[in-house]
Design an enzyme around this catalytic site. Sequence first.
Site, short mmCIF file in Angstrom:
data_model
loop_
_atom_site.label_atom_id
_atom_site.label_comp_id
_atom_site.label_asym_id
_atom_site.label_seq_id
_atom_site.Cartn_x
_atom_site.Cartn_y
_atom_site.Cartn_z
CB SER A 292 46.49 31.65 39.12
OG SER A 292 47.52 31.39 40.05
NE ARG B 217 48.89 40.32 43.34
CZ ARG B 217 48.26 39.93 42.21
NH1 ARG B 217 48.93 39.42 41.19
NH2 ARG B 217 46.98 40.05 42.10
CG HIS C 20 49.52 34.67 41.48
ND1 HIS C 20 48.81 33.90 40.59
CD2 HIS C 20 50.01 35.71 40.76
CE1 HIS C 20 48.86 34.44 39.39
NE2 HIS C 20 49.59 35.54 39.46
#
Length: 196
Positions: free
Chosen positions: A12, A35, A38
């Site tokens: 990812s 993050r 993500h």
Amino acid sequence: MTRTVHPIEQESFRILRARLDTSHLPPLRRAVLERVIHASADLAYATDLVADEDELRSAHAALHAGAPVVADVEMVAAGITARRAVCRLPDASACAGLTRSAHAVRLAYAEVGPGAVWVIGCAPTALEELIALDAAPALVVGMPVGFVGAAESKAHLRASGLPAVSNVSEKGGSAVAAAALNALLYTHHPVKENDR
């Protein structure tokens, strides 16, 4: 303790970095942005997220020195995977002109005091109450979601001068707020900018 990263997570992040060049960003801002993206699969956070590297460094140091973490709702607390978060929403009630979320902020502040890291991903009223409390936080991750008061509360946070991670738009939510904090918890030794 070293965190084991699953191959799906690695892939990812590889895809994310192939679609968005984050290499020019300072290390903690990059970690937080990546993050959050993500967690949301939303590349638009690249222009929506607001975070200052110096504030992130101070918060990172506070977190790794054991500063308490407070979450506005249990969904945010559940998403914070490397630390137990205080969440007083189950103990709160709507009272004296306060929403339940705002009352929970007051209860949590009475428990943790100044210097905590606050993660607000659901309730704009929780964020507004935290700003009004003058709680001297180490950091506020203020990313509530919604059409009523979310963007405005985040604008108030940025105008308050409190150290913060926020975003400009109405989007946000528990997953991205927790992800922003997890980025700081997962980064143990950020590279100094002049070392990159």
